[in-house]
Scaffold this motif. Structure first.
Motif, PDB file in Angstrom:
ATOM      1  N   VAL A  23       0.842  -1.202   0.000  1.00 30.88           N
ATOM      2  CA  VAL A  23       0.000   0.000   0.000  1.00 30.88           C
ATOM      3  C   VAL A  23       0.879   1.255   0.000  1.00 30.88           C
ATOM      4  N   THR A  24       1.945   1.230   0.788  1.00 31.55           N
ATOM      5  CA  THR A  24       2.870   2.376   0.837  1.00 31.55           C
ATOM      6  C   THR A  24       3.483   2.646  -0.528  1.00 31.55           C
ATOM      7  N   LEU A  25       3.809   1.590  -1.252  1.00 31.47           N
ATOM      8  CA  LEU A  25       4.388   1.762  -2.588  1.00 31.47           C
ATOM      9  C   LEU A  25       3.394   2.433  -3.534  1.00 31.47           C
ATOM     10  N   GLY A  26       2.085   2.279  -3.254  1.00 28.86           N
ATOM     11  CA  GLY A  26       1.092   3.002  -4.050  1.00 28.86           C
ATOM     12  C   GLY A  26       1.285   4.499  -3.930  1.00 28.86           C
ATOM     13  N   ASN A  27       1.658   4.951  -2.740  1.00 31.22           N
ATOM     14  CA  ASN A  27       1.976   6.366  -2.531  1.00 31.22           C
ATOM     15  C   ASN A  27       3.161   6.772  -3.399  1.00 31.22           C
ATOM     16  N   GLY A  28       4.191   5.924  -3.422  1.00 25.00           N
ATOM     17  CA  GLY A  28       5.357   6.218  -4.248  1.00 25.00           C
ATOM     18  C   GLY A  28       5.026   6.279  -5.722  1.00 25.00           C
ATOM     19  N   PHE A  29       4.150   5.378  -6.188  1.00 29.83           N
ATOM     20  CA  PHE A  29       3.727   5.392  -7.589  1.00 29.83           C
ATOM     21  C   PHE A  29       3.018   6.701  -7.915  1.00 29.83           C
ATOM     22  N   CYS A  30       2.165   7.165  -7.012  1.00 32.53           N
ATOM     23  CA  CYS A  30       1.452   8.425  -7.252  1.00 32.53           C
ATOM     24  C   CYS A  30       2.427   9.588  -7.372  1.00 32.53           C
ATOM     25  N   GLY A  31       3.439   9.610  -6.500  1.00 30.23           N
ATOM     26  CA  GLY A  31       4.439  10.662  -6.579  1.00 30.23           C
ATOM     27  C   GLY A  31       5.208  10.624  -7.884  1.00 30.23           C
ATOM     28  N   ALA A  32       5.559   9.413  -8.326  1.00 27.30           N
ATOM     29  CA  ALA A  32       6.297   9.274  -9.584  1.00 27.30           C
ATOM     30  C   ALA A  32       5.448   9.729 -10.767  1.00 27.30           C
ATOM     31  N   PHE A  33       4.169   9.354 -10.782  1.00 26.98           N
ATOM     32  CA  PHE A  33       3.300   9.761 -11.882  1.00 26.98           C
ATOM     33  C   PHE A  33       3.064  11.264 -11.872  1.00 26.98           C
ATOM     34  N   VAL A  58      -2.540  14.000  -4.037  1.00 24.04           N
ATOM     35  CA  VAL A  58      -3.752  13.785  -3.239  1.00 24.04           C
ATOM     36  C   VAL A  58      -4.064  12.296  -3.178  1.00 24.04           C
ATOM     37  N   ALA A  59      -3.959  11.619  -4.324  1.00 28.53           N
ATOM     38  CA  ALA A  59      -4.168  10.171  -4.341  1.00 28.53           C
ATOM     39  C   ALA A  59      -3.123   9.474  -3.463  1.00 28.53           C
ATOM     40  N   GLY A  60      -1.887   9.994  -3.508  1.00 26.96           N
ATOM     41  CA  GLY A  60      -0.837   9.420  -2.671  1.00 26.96           C
ATOM     42  C   GLY A  60      -1.151   9.532  -1.197  1.00 26.96           C
ATOM     43  N   PHE A  61      -1.844  10.625  -0.813  1.00 22.77           N
ATOM     44  CA  PHE A  61      -2.199  10.811   0.592  1.00 22.77           C
ATOM     45  C   PHE A  61      -3.144   9.707   1.073  1.00 22.77           C
ATOM     46  N   PHE A  62      -4.044   9.268   0.206  1.00 21.59           N
ATOM     47  CA  PHE A  62      -4.960   8.200   0.600  1.00 21.59           C
ATOM     48  C   PHE A  62      -4.192   6.902   0.873  1.00 21.59           C
ATOM     49  N   PHE A  63      -3.199   6.609   0.037  1.00 24.22           N
ATOM     50  CA  PHE A  63      -2.355   5.437   0.299  1.00 24.22           C
ATOM     51  C   PHE A  63      -1.569   5.626   1.588  1.00 24.22           C
ATOM     52  N   ASP A  64      -1.086   6.866   1.809  1.00 27.12           N
ATOM     53  CA  ASP A  64      -0.302   7.163   3.003  1.00 27.12           C
ATOM     54  C   ASP A  64      -1.138   6.971   4.271  1.00 27.12           C
ATOM     55  N   ALA A  65      -2.403   7.368   4.203  1.00 23.39           N
ATOM     56  CA  ALA A  65      -3.288   7.203   5.360  1.00 23.39           C
ATOM     57  C   ALA A  65      -3.703   5.749   5.539  1.00 23.39           C
ATOM     58  N   LEU A  66      -3.822   5.032   4.414  1.00 23.33           N
ATOM     59  CA  LEU A  66      -4.309   3.649   4.474  1.00 23.33           C
ATOM     60  C   LEU A  66      -3.257   2.674   4.968  1.00 23.33           C
ATOM     61  N   ASP A  67      -1.979   2.922   4.652  1.00 28.85           N
ATOM     62  CA  ASP A  67      -0.963   1.919   5.004  1.00 28.85           C
ATOM     63  C   ASP A  67      -0.849   1.718   6.509  1.00 28.85           C
ATOM     64  N   GLY A  68      -0.994   2.810   7.278  1.00 26.95           N
ATOM     65  CA  GLY A  68      -0.939   2.672   8.732  1.00 26.95           C
ATOM     66  C   GLY A  68      -2.099   1.863   9.277  1.00 26.95           C
TER      67      GLY A  68
END
Length: 221
Positions: A23-33, A58-68
């Motif tokens: 899930v955290t890597l989803g945040n990284g993907f959003c940042g890269a895109f 913004v999408a990355g923030f949802f992954f950031d909140a979800l991983d915890g």
């Protein structure tokens, strides 16, 4: 016994990844895109790409909140997850907003130095958090009672401000797109110091200062 080909050995570390890490890597993907979208905007001047660049964090923030939440649900917190979270945050909430600001007009040498300072402040903020999180007072549930300095995801407010500027056409996009950034260049600095810097850059400088502040304490919700 089945053996794994040697060329696949580097990929075996993936087995150490937990669901929360994915899930955290989803945040990284959003940042890269977001970065790729900013680059595409510079190449094409098509406004849809700068909107994408501002939306991906913004999408990355949802992954950031979800991983915890996933880590607590599965009781899978780890040092690897903590480091992944910091690295992903530095891209989505540090490098990506700075790159979007560069695309929208903060491109003078002084502007870019300030944006680089903003990125480095975010990295320093994340490193300090990792090093001192155990020392921050906790509540009954084990969560830290407050943030020391602005958390780096707060840069989403900067993305919102940039989105409003795009909406109003108050940008200095590639190829002369836009009517100019709010406040324009700071004339006294250009006149007396010979440096070109936009007023908007100081918003990023102020944000950087607040992120690394040791006296600013923001209660956790």
């Amino acid at each position: 016994m089945l053996t794994v080909p040697c060329f696949l050995h580097p990929f075996l570390s993936i087995r150490n990844f937990r669901l929360a890490d994915i899930v955290t890597l989803g945040n990284g993907f959003c940042g890269a895109f977001s970065l790729f979208s900013s680059a595409r905007y510079l190449l094409t001047t098509e406004q849809q790409y700068i909107w994408y660049a501002l939306a991906y964090p913004v999408a990355g923030f949802f992954f950031d909140a979800l991983d915890g939440k996933v880590a607590r649900w599965r009781n899978e917190s780890s040092m690897l997850g903590q480091e992944l979270d910091s690295l992903a945050d530095s891209i989505s909430f540090g490098v990506a907003p700075a790159m979007a600001a560069y695309c929208l007009g903060l491109r003078t040498p002084t502007d870019t130095a300030i944006l680089a300072t903003f990125i480095c402040a975010g990295i320093a903020r994340l490193a300090r958090f990792n090093a001192t999180v155990a020392l921050v007072p906790k509540d009954d549930s084990g969560k830290s009672k407050y943030f020391e300095g602005l958390p780096i995801p707060s840069s989403l407010l900067l993305c919102a401000i940039m989105a409003e500027c795009v909406k109003r056409g108050q940008i200095e996009g590639p190829g002369g797109v836009g009517s100019g950034l709010p406040g324009g260049l700071v004339e006294p600095i250009r006149k007396y110091l010979g440096l070109e810097v936009h007023s908007a850059s100081f918003l990023f400088l102020g944000w950087a200062t607040l992120m690394i502040s040791k006296t600013l304490r923001i209660p956790k919700l």
